[in-house]
Design a protein around this motif. Structure first.
Motif, mmCIF file in Angstrom:
data_model
loop_
_atom_site.group_PDB
_atom_site.id
_atom_site.type_symbol
_atom_site.label_atom_id
_atom_site.label_comp_id
_atom_site.label_asym_id
_atom_site.label_seq_id
_atom_site.Cartn_x
_atom_site.Cartn_y
_atom_site.Cartn_z
ATOM 1 N N UNK A 170 -43.722 -12.102 -0.673
ATOM 2 C CA UNK A 170 -45.014 -11.409 -0.603
ATOM 3 C C UNK A 170 -46.096 -12.143 -1.393
ATOM 4 N N UNK A 171 -45.778 -12.583 -2.607
ATOM 5 C CA UNK A 171 -46.774 -13.222 -3.462
ATOM 6 C C UNK A 171 -47.162 -14.598 -2.931
ATOM 7 N N UNK A 172 -46.202 -15.312 -2.359
ATOM 8 C CA UNK A 172 -46.539 -16.601 -1.736
ATOM 9 C C UNK A 172 -47.228 -16.396 -0.396
ATOM 10 N N UNK A 173 -47.111 -15.181 0.162
ATOM 11 C CA UNK A 173 -47.592 -14.836 1.502
ATOM 12 C C UNK A 173 -47.163 -15.901 2.509
ATOM 13 N N UNK A 174 -45.895 -16.247 2.438
ATOM 14 C CA UNK A 174 -45.342 -17.309 3.276
ATOM 15 C C UNK A 174 -43.957 -16.908 3.774
ATOM 16 N N UNK A 175 -43.732 -16.887 5.086
ATOM 17 C CA UNK A 175 -42.354 -16.716 5.566
ATOM 18 C C UNK A 175 -41.489 -17.843 5.012
ATOM 19 N N UNK A 176 -40.333 -17.494 4.477
ATOM 20 C CA UNK A 176 -39.486 -18.481 3.811
ATOM 21 C C UNK A 176 -38.217 -18.727 4.606
#
Length: 402
Positions: A170-176
């Motif tokens: 959520x904090x990176x706002x990046x699918x990992x």
């Protein structure tokens, strides 16, 4: 590369009830946990490097699903075959829509699940966040790296329930993109120390959130075909999927191995997996033995027939051999004189066995340095399907009736 381990406190992280849909950010009460997650998020969002982090299933080795270089580094760090696809992890449906489907529609009359086929709706409404992975069609305008899908028309996605994992995403706002954070073919890691053993010097950061609660990877299902299929048994049972999925899932088929010359649609369907350095023999339950004497007699015969040349042997017990804890009380003197035994209890209930499985395999292999591991299997219902799937692959087909 120097690998740093940062302790984080999962209990200090709070998500709102609807955050899995809306994408609202978590509140983190512990400053050191917040700083560690922010550091990891910066690596994911702004570099090509990877980060190891806990999930409820196993530790994951994560990189941006939108960054070819980051995904490529995952394959390199693990020495993973490059035709074995990766699962993308999301923190919310909102993030899935925006970052993978490039769909920014919003409003009270906009269905948040619009990009997910209806066959999945009942399951994800009940089971996300959690250890469930679904297959979706790759949208034409997606920024998703083709290295995650190995250029196939579908991609695998899940929303982990572990607070550290969700906060990082959520904090990176990046699918990992994140397979298990182990060297390829090794048992999956359920503790930060397992990750360190396999990957130190290859990644910059490991977030240590303690032991994983589930202990095996997520369940992968394919609702894009008819009938739908379970492709990898895992943290949710086949029975969970059928009972919670509604009528469309009542005829769900189990297909856990890729056919010859078939593309691998999801991890775990091909290649050697979950294997310690020591040899492994899996005991397949065939009938209930009447008493402890019968159990030990058959076990002794197996050791004599198949344990030649192995000095140090680990025996991992479950339901039938659970009472065998003292080797001197059970094994004959000649067997004790020729072999050194380490006996470990995996548990009796499926959840307990599942949670202890990878950690115990690593313990006897990496710390006790045994030559041979004999594991007592269980029936393939409920958690047994995932447990036996992992053990059969760990044993490389060396299975004996018991």
């Amino acid at each position: 590369m120097h690998t740093k381990i940062l302790k984080v406190n999962p209990k200090s992280i709070e998500f709102s009830k609807d955050s899995w849909l809306t994408g609202s950010l978590p509140k983190i009460k512990d400053k050191s946990t917040e700083d560690a997650i922010n550091e990891a998020a910066n690596i994911i969002k702004n570099t090509d490097d990877n980060v190891a982090f806990p999930t409820e299933t196993v530790y994951g080795l994560g990189g941006s699903s939108l960054n070819d270089n980051s995904v490529s580094n995952i394959y390199k760090a693990k020495n993973r075959p490059n035709d074995n696809p990766l699962i993308s992890h999301i923190s919310s449906i909102d993030q899935l829509n925006r970052k993978i489907f490039n769909d920014y529609k919003s409003g009270p009359n906009i269905d948040p699940l619009r990009n997910i086929p209806k066959i999945y709706h009942g399951l994800i409404q009940k089971l996300w966040p959690g250890p469930l992975t679904i297959l979706l069609h790759v949208p034409e305008s997606s920024a998703l790296s083709k290295l995650t899908t190995v250029n196939q028309p579908t991609f695998a996605v899940r929303m982990p329930s572990d607070p550290v994992a969700r906060a990082l995403i959520a904090i990176s706002d990046t699918p990992i993109a994140a397979p298990s954070a182990n060297a390829s073919t090794r048992p999956s890691p359920t503790k930060a120390q397992h990750v360190w053993h396999d990957l130190h010097g290859k990644i910059p950061l490991i977030l240590d959130g303690g032991s994983c609660s589930v202990g095996v990877e997520s369940t992968v299902i394919d609702g894009l075909c008819t009938p739908p299929k379970l492709l990898r048994p895992g943290g949710l049972t086949y029975e969970n999927i059928v009972s919670l999925g509604g009528d469309e899932w009542s005829g769900c088929q189990v297909e856990t191995h890729a056919k010859k010359n078939e593309h691998v649609r999801t991890p775990g369907m091909k290649y050697k997996h979950y294997s310690p350095s020591a040899s492994v023999i899996l005991l397949i339950p065939t009938s209930k033995l009447n008493n402890n004497t019968d159990k030990v007699t058959l076990l002794e015969k197996i050791i004599k027939d198949h344990g030649k040349g192995y000095n140090k042997i680990a025996i991992l017990t479950t339901q039938q051999l659970d009472n065998i804890t003292d080797q001197s009380a059970w094994f004959s003197n000649d067997l004790i004189q020729t072999h050194q035994f380490i006996i470990k209890r995996l548990g009796i209930k499926g959840e307990e066995i599942q949670a202890n499985l990878f950690s115990t395999l690593r313990q006897v292999d990496e710390e006790d340095n045994v030559d041979l591991i004999i594991v007592e299997g269980i029936n393939e219902d409920n958690q047994g399907l995932a447990i036996m799937n992992r053990l059969e692959k760990a044993a490389g087909g060396h299975c004996l009736p018991f």
